[in-house]
Design a protein around this motif. Structure first.
Motif, mmCIF file in Angstrom:
data_model
loop_
_atom_site.group_PDB
_atom_site.id
_atom_site.type_symbol
_atom_site.label_atom_id
_atom_site.label_comp_id
_atom_site.label_asym_id
_atom_site.label_seq_id
_atom_site.Cartn_x
_atom_site.Cartn_y
_atom_site.Cartn_z
ATOM 1 N N GLN A 349 0.794 -1.220 0.000
ATOM 2 C CA GLN A 349 0.000 0.000 0.000
ATOM 3 C C GLN A 349 0.831 1.276 0.000
ATOM 4 N N PRO A 352 3.218 3.175 -5.315
ATOM 5 C CA PRO A 352 2.294 3.367 -6.445
ATOM 6 C C PRO A 352 2.270 2.164 -7.377
ATOM 7 N N GLU A 357 -6.611 -0.641 -8.694
ATOM 8 C CA GLU A 357 -7.558 0.471 -8.588
ATOM 9 C C GLU A 357 -8.985 -0.016 -8.341
ATOM 10 N N TRP A 362 -5.318 5.722 -4.414
ATOM 11 C CA TRP A 362 -4.083 6.323 -3.904
ATOM 12 C C TRP A 362 -4.385 7.634 -3.197
ATOM 13 N N GLU A 364 -2.864 10.912 -2.011
ATOM 14 C CA GLU A 364 -1.677 11.736 -2.246
ATOM 15 C C GLU A 364 -1.149 12.366 -0.959
ATOM 16 N N GLN A 367 0.311 9.473 1.005
ATOM 17 C CA GLN A 367 1.250 8.738 0.154
ATOM 18 C C GLN A 367 1.122 7.225 0.356
ATOM 19 N N LYS A 368 -0.108 6.748 0.271
ATOM 20 C CA LYS A 368 -0.363 5.312 0.371
ATOM 21 C C LYS A 368 -1.763 5.008 -0.151
ATOM 22 N N TYR A 369 -1.980 3.729 -0.445
ATOM 23 C CA TYR A 369 -3.294 3.298 -0.906
ATOM 24 C C TYR A 369 -4.243 3.137 0.274
#
Length: 374
Positions: A349, A352, A357, A362, A364, A367-369
């Motif tokens: 996670q 990128p 999806e 994601w 921003e 900075q992780k899923y």
């Protein structure tokens, strides 16, 4: 919350030795160097640097457990009784477990920032977990030459080390991918020495999905029509059946259980959780005094293909085969990291394109899923 201190002299590379001395309180760096045509001309200044560093080390930590001499010798008269080899500082060495982002870590440890930026610009994220396009320039280069070009305070770990590019006569894999228990004792002693061995560990389901997405011939394997139609379930099932009925060291040892790299002698004693990468690795580097190494998202080499498939696409039969082959890996991860205790699918996670999806989005800011709402 500790201080590290190192006193080094390197004179093996040429007639121009690099004499350096460094004091590393947690977020502070002091470094002094002198270059001279002959060592004996700089001997008195070297002693002066020793004395200054010892003074600074004592000022930083009056308890005195901060001196470490490496790769050379110090005048033993300078080693006051209160100063002993002690605290862990820059004491690590990498065991490159295949397909676990070892290439990323090796380049970050070795290359200066401009070179890392250039790799990110030219290769982007498509370089994959497999061999980088600059590997050819590194192969067969002598250790002395590499030492001349590495960044200050850099390390030559894993596949960048020329000695480890030899092929093991026990596994048929390069030494840098071969579990340490199979290494010749003299090579193991030179590379590992008395350092603490660390390695990155990955969920076996997710790791096999990465083999499929990488699709590298000879390194995790290539999967032809299965890859063309992104049939990860059929491919992983094929992988397991071939592994159980074939050469366990095939494909550069990629299919070996990760726990084989923990076996002694010289096995991994500091396991790092790849599912919290790069933060998990950056935290370890910082805690061990590697303040000149920090993995950014743009530094990470990872696979790109079939971006919308993941471990959640494996059916019960395929998962049972993986569980059988990698039983010890799952048990180790459950005990060490708290995941792998059940069959919950996972992805990376913090990187990128490493989560689908269809299930994740994601973030921003963080900075992780994040998992999509059901």
């Amino acid at each position: 919350s500790y201080y590290g201190f190192s006193l080094k002299i390197k004179s093996k590379l040429s007639s121009r030795p690099n004499l350096s001395c460094a004091l590393i309180p947690k977020s502070y760096y002091l470094s002094m160097s002198i270059y001279s045509g002959r060592f004996d001309h700089s001997h008195q200044l070297f002693h002066a640097l020793c004395m200054l560093c010892i003074f600074l080390a004592r000022a930083a930590d009056p308890s005195g457990d901060v001196l470490n001499c490496e790769e050379g010798s110090c005048d033993t008269n300078l080693l006051q009784s209160g100063l002993t080899v002690g605290r862990a500082w820059r004491d690590l060495v990498l065991m490159h477990i295949p397909y676990n982002f070892g290439h990323t870590l090796e380049f970050v440890a070795f290359l200066p920032q401009p070179a890392l930026d250039a790799i990110a610009d030219t290769e982007g994220t498509s370089g994959g977990t497999g061999p980088s396009s600059i590997d050819g320039m590194m192969n067969h280069t002598s250790l002395a030459v590499l030492n001349m070009y590495k960044k200050p305070g850099g390390e030559i770990w894993g596949h960048l080390n020329p000695e480890l590019q030899a092929i093991s006569n026990k596994t048929g894999c390069p030494m840098y991918y071969t579990p340490p228990k199979y290494w010749p004792s003299d090579l193991a002693e030179r590379y590992f020495g008395n350092k603490r061995v660390f390695g990155l560990f990955r969920n076996p389901y997710e790791r096999l999905v990465a083999f499929f997405r990488g699709n590298f011939e000879g390194y995790g394997g290539s999967y032809g029509e299965l890859h063309d139609r992104c049939d990860v379930n059929a491919a992983v099932k094929l992988m397991m059946k071939k592994y159980m009925n074939g050469n366990r060291f095939s494909y550069d040892c990629t299919f070996l259980p990760q726990t084989e790299y923990t076996e002694m002698p010289h096995g991994v004693t500091l396991p790092v959780d790849l599912h919290a990468f790069p933060k998990s690795m950056n935290d370890v580097l910082h805690e061990h005094g590697y303040d000149n190494m920090h993995i950014r998202l743009q530094d990470i080499q990872h696979v790109r293909s079939c971006d919308n498939i993941w471990a959640g696409d494996l059916d019960n039969e395929t998962r049972a085969l993986v569980k059988h082959v990698y039983k010890r890996d799952f048990e180790f991860a459950c005990r060490t990291f708290g995941w792998g205790c059940d069959d919950e699918p996972m992805c990376l996670q913090g990187i990128p394109y490493m989560c689908p999806e269809k299930e994740f989005t994601w973030d921003e800011i963080q900075q992780k899923y994040q998992r999509r709402a059901a």
